[in-house]
Design an enzyme around this catalytic site. Sequence first.
Site, PDB file in Angstrom:
ATOM      1  N   ALA A 187       0.779  -1.147   0.149  1.00 48.44           N
ATOM      2  CA  ALA A 187      -0.201   0.149   0.038  1.00 48.44           C
ATOM      3  C   ALA A 187       0.892   1.088   0.047  1.00 48.44           C
ATOM      4  O   ALA A 187       1.842   1.080   0.516  1.00 48.44           O
ATOM      5  CB  ALA A 187      -0.871  -0.107   1.198  1.00 48.44           C
ATOM      6  N   GLY A 190       0.638  -5.091   0.769  1.00 49.54           N
ATOM      7  CA  GLY A 190      -0.480  -4.753   0.040  1.00 49.54           C
ATOM      8  C   GLY A 190      -0.239  -5.727  -1.397  1.00 49.54           C
ATOM      9  O   GLY A 190      -1.065  -6.227  -2.320  1.00 49.54           O
ATOM     10  N   GLU A 233      -0.403  -9.459  -0.801  1.00 50.77           N
ATOM     11  CA  GLU A 233      -1.875  -9.559  -0.465  1.00 50.77           C
ATOM     12  C   GLU A 233      -2.517  -9.578  -1.724  1.00 50.77           C
ATOM     13  O   GLU A 233      -3.435 -10.278  -1.859  1.00 50.77           O
ATOM     14  CB  GLU A 233      -2.320  -8.401   0.453  1.00 50.77           C
ATOM     15  CG  GLU A 233      -1.708  -8.530   1.712  1.00 50.77           C
ATOM     16  CD  GLU A 233      -2.036  -7.398   2.789  1.00 50.77           C
ATOM     17  OE1 GLU A 233      -1.608  -6.427   2.439  1.00 50.77           O
ATOM     18  OE2 GLU A 233      -2.735  -7.752   3.695  1.00 50.77           O
ATOM     19  N   GLU A 286       4.507  -5.178   7.038  1.00 53.85           N
ATOM     20  CA  GLU A 286       3.809  -4.075   7.509  1.00 53.85           C
ATOM     21  C   GLU A 286       4.146  -3.785   9.210  1.00 53.85           C
ATOM     22  O   GLU A 286       4.052  -2.645   9.770  1.00 53.85           O
ATOM     23  CB  GLU A 286       2.348  -4.430   7.863  1.00 53.85           C
ATOM     24  CG  GLU A 286       1.573  -4.131   6.582  1.00 53.85           C
ATOM     25  CD  GLU A 286       1.691  -5.397   5.650  1.00 53.85           C
ATOM     26  OE1 GLU A 286       2.407  -6.519   5.892  1.00 53.85           O
ATOM     27  OE2 GLU A 286       1.052  -5.565   4.629  1.00 53.85           O
TER      28      GLU A 286
HETATM   29  N1  CAA Z   1       4.645   3.236  -0.544  1.00 53.04           N
HETATM   30  C1  CAA Z   1       5.071   4.441  -1.163  1.00 53.04           C
HETATM   31  N2  CAA Z   1       6.098   4.596  -1.975  1.00 53.04           N
HETATM   32  C2  CAA Z   1       6.900   3.440  -1.836  1.00 53.04           C
HETATM   33  C3  CAA Z   1       6.686   2.127  -1.559  1.00 53.04           C
HETATM   34  C4  CAA Z   1       5.458   2.391  -0.897  1.00 53.04           C
HETATM   35  N3  CAA Z   1       5.009   0.983  -0.286  1.00 53.04           N
HETATM   36  N4  CAA Z   1       7.551   1.286  -1.542  1.00 53.04           N
HETATM   37  C5  CAA Z   1       8.585   1.940  -2.387  1.00 53.04           C
HETATM   38  N5  CAA Z   1       8.048   3.235  -2.614  1.00 53.04           N
HETATM   39  C6  CAA Z   1       8.776   4.617  -3.241  1.00 53.04           C
HETATM   40  C7  CAA Z   1      10.117   4.970  -2.677  1.00 53.04           C
HETATM   41  O1  CAA Z   1       9.398   5.872  -1.627  1.00 53.04           O
HETATM   42  C8  CAA Z   1      10.822   5.481  -3.384  1.00 53.04           C
HETATM   43  O2  CAA Z   1      10.373   6.710  -3.978  1.00 53.04           O
HETATM   44  P1  CAA Z   1      11.119   8.264  -3.700  1.00 53.04           P
HETATM   45  O3  CAA Z   1      12.388   7.914  -4.471  1.00 53.04           O
HETATM   46  O4  CAA Z   1      10.232   9.227  -4.316  1.00 53.04           O
HETATM   47  O5  CAA Z   1      11.535   8.136  -2.044  1.00 53.04           O
HETATM   48  C9  CAA Z   1      10.766   4.531  -4.617  1.00 53.04           C
HETATM   49  O6  CAA Z   1       9.485   3.703  -4.495  1.00 53.04           O
HETATM   50  C10 CAA Z   1      11.775   3.498  -4.720  1.00 53.04           C
HETATM   51  O7  CAA Z   1      11.902   2.866  -3.678  1.00 53.04           O
HETATM   52  P2  CAA Z   1      13.281   2.951  -2.794  1.00 53.04           P
HETATM   53  O8  CAA Z   1      14.168   3.882  -3.314  1.00 53.04           O
HETATM   54  O9  CAA Z   1      13.039   2.530  -1.268  1.00 53.04           O
HETATM   55  O10 CAA Z   1      13.884   1.475  -3.303  1.00 53.04           O
HETATM   56  P3  CAA Z   1      14.982   0.455  -2.780  1.00 53.04           P
HETATM   57  O11 CAA Z   1      15.449  -0.583  -3.904  1.00 53.04           O
HETATM   58  O12 CAA Z   1      15.956   1.132  -1.834  1.00 53.04           O
HETATM   59  O13 CAA Z   1      13.975  -0.330  -1.830  1.00 53.04           O
HETATM   60  C11 CAA Z   1      12.068  -1.765  -0.790  1.00 53.04           C
HETATM   61  C12 CAA Z   1      12.978  -1.365  -2.207  1.00 53.04           C
HETATM   62  C13 CAA Z   1      12.932  -2.736  -0.172  1.00 53.04           C
HETATM   63  C14 CAA Z   1      10.955  -2.620  -1.428  1.00 53.04           C
HETATM   64  C15 CAA Z   1      11.611  -0.388  -0.299  1.00 53.04           C
HETATM   65  O14 CAA Z   1      11.146   0.554  -1.062  1.00 53.04           O
HETATM   66  C16 CAA Z   1      10.555  -0.742   0.635  1.00 53.04           C
HETATM   67  O15 CAA Z   1      10.496  -1.241   2.057  1.00 53.04           O
HETATM   68  N6  CAA Z   1       9.228  -0.301   0.523  1.00 53.04           N
HETATM   69  C17 CAA Z   1       8.162  -0.333   1.181  1.00 53.04           C
HETATM   70  C18 CAA Z   1       7.722  -1.904   1.479  1.00 53.04           C
HETATM   71  C19 CAA Z   1       6.622  -1.927   2.591  1.00 53.04           C
HETATM   72  O16 CAA Z   1       6.871  -1.698   3.621  1.00 53.04           O
HETATM   73  N7  CAA Z   1       5.509  -2.367   2.079  1.00 53.04           N
HETATM   74  C20 CAA Z   1       4.251  -2.275   2.983  1.00 53.04           C
HETATM   75  C21 CAA Z   1       3.343  -1.390   2.747  1.00 53.04           C
HETATM   76  S1  CAA Z   1       2.309  -1.214   4.049  1.00 53.04           S
HETATM   77  C22 CAA Z   1       0.869  -2.067   3.536  1.00 53.04           C
HETATM   78  O17 CAA Z   1       1.094  -2.553   2.404  1.00 53.04           O
HETATM   79  C23 CAA Z   1      -0.586  -2.218   4.538  1.00 53.04           C
HETATM   80  C24 CAA Z   1      -1.328  -2.851   3.897  1.00 53.04           C
HETATM   81  O18 CAA Z   1      -1.455  -4.165   4.159  1.00 53.04           O
HETATM   82  C25 CAA Z   1      -2.588  -2.456   3.672  1.00 53.04           C
END
Ligand code: CAA
Length: 258
Positions: free
Chosen positions: A66, A112, A115, A135
């Site tokens: 998400a 998500g 999911e 999460e």
């Molecule tokens: N939401 C919003 N933006 C996201 C994102 C997310 N889930 N995942 C990645 N991005 C964005 C980053 O912020 C970045 O944008 P900016 O350059 O503008 O900052 C861009 O995508 C590229 O990502 P990274 O620079 O972080 O790339 P990386 O290779 O260094 O890392 C990654 C990759 C490990 C996947 C890392 O991006 C990450 O940890 N992302 C989040 C993963 C996460 O926690 N997902 C769960 C979300 S909560 C959820 O899903 C709730 C639910 O169940 C309803």
Amino acid sequence: MEYTNIIKRINNKICYITINRPKFLNALNNATITELSSVIKSIKEDKSVRCVIITGAEKKAFVAGADIKEFALFDKKQGNALSKNGHDNLFNLIENLNIPCIAAINGFALGGGLELAMASHIRVASVNAKLGLPEVTLGVIPGYGGTQRLPQLVGKGVAFEMITTGKMISAEEALKLGLVNKVCSQEELVETCEKIAQRIINNSPSAISKAIKSINACYKSGVDGFDTEIELFGSCFETEDFEKGTKAFMEKRKPNYN
Ligand code: CAA
């Protein structure tokens, strides 16, 4: 509806849906959820489509979850609404779709994203894919069905470990756990999904839609899956597909369900 966050294409009875926010690793913001909901509803009405393949744009991510930036300042009410909207308008729709949906997991499938793949009926991952429900690292729990569908797919013990550690696993580990059905190279991902889709398309669409309903009944509270199966099995006998399939068998030829 005009789509700006997804791409929809139909070819040979397969609907290809690509989540197209590669700059944000295809994270699911509200607009993307709305578009996905609309496209799934449109497929349900479209008899020419017999299978869906859903994937993420470019090579790095299927869906990285998400959109964290969008919900970072949410309160309890907004958090509830985010989760309920996802369940009601997308994830449950996919799970209960009358045609099979194959998730082509081409990279990160996190939160998500995993999911979404788990709401799909079949999952194929490319070798570079990383899957997880991180999460709890953000102070939330999976909110798009992860706490329910992960234990259904891999068992309670592994689900507890994956959700409480938030760790990512490789495509190969996911295959061993039964979380994905197949693993292949990234180049072969779409073709591998298309081969599965083609086998599906050769079969009776009415029987497939009933099979999906019956399998899902196994996991619905207050529903007896065996009773559902008995009822749906019987209803197959009044379909044209049943007539076609059994006639073709007697005549020693393949049925044509197209
Ligand atoms: N939401 C919003 N933006 C996201 C994102 C997310 N889930 N995942 C990645 N991005 C964005 C980053 O912020 C970045 O944008 P900016 O350059 O503008 O900052 C861009 O995508 C590229 O990502 P990274 O620079 O972080 O790339 P990386 O290779 O260094 O890392 C990654 C990759 C490990 C996947 C890392 O991006 C990450 O940890 N992302 C989040 C993963 C996460 O926690 N997902 C769960 C979300 S909560 C959820 O899903 C709730 C639910 O169940 C309803």
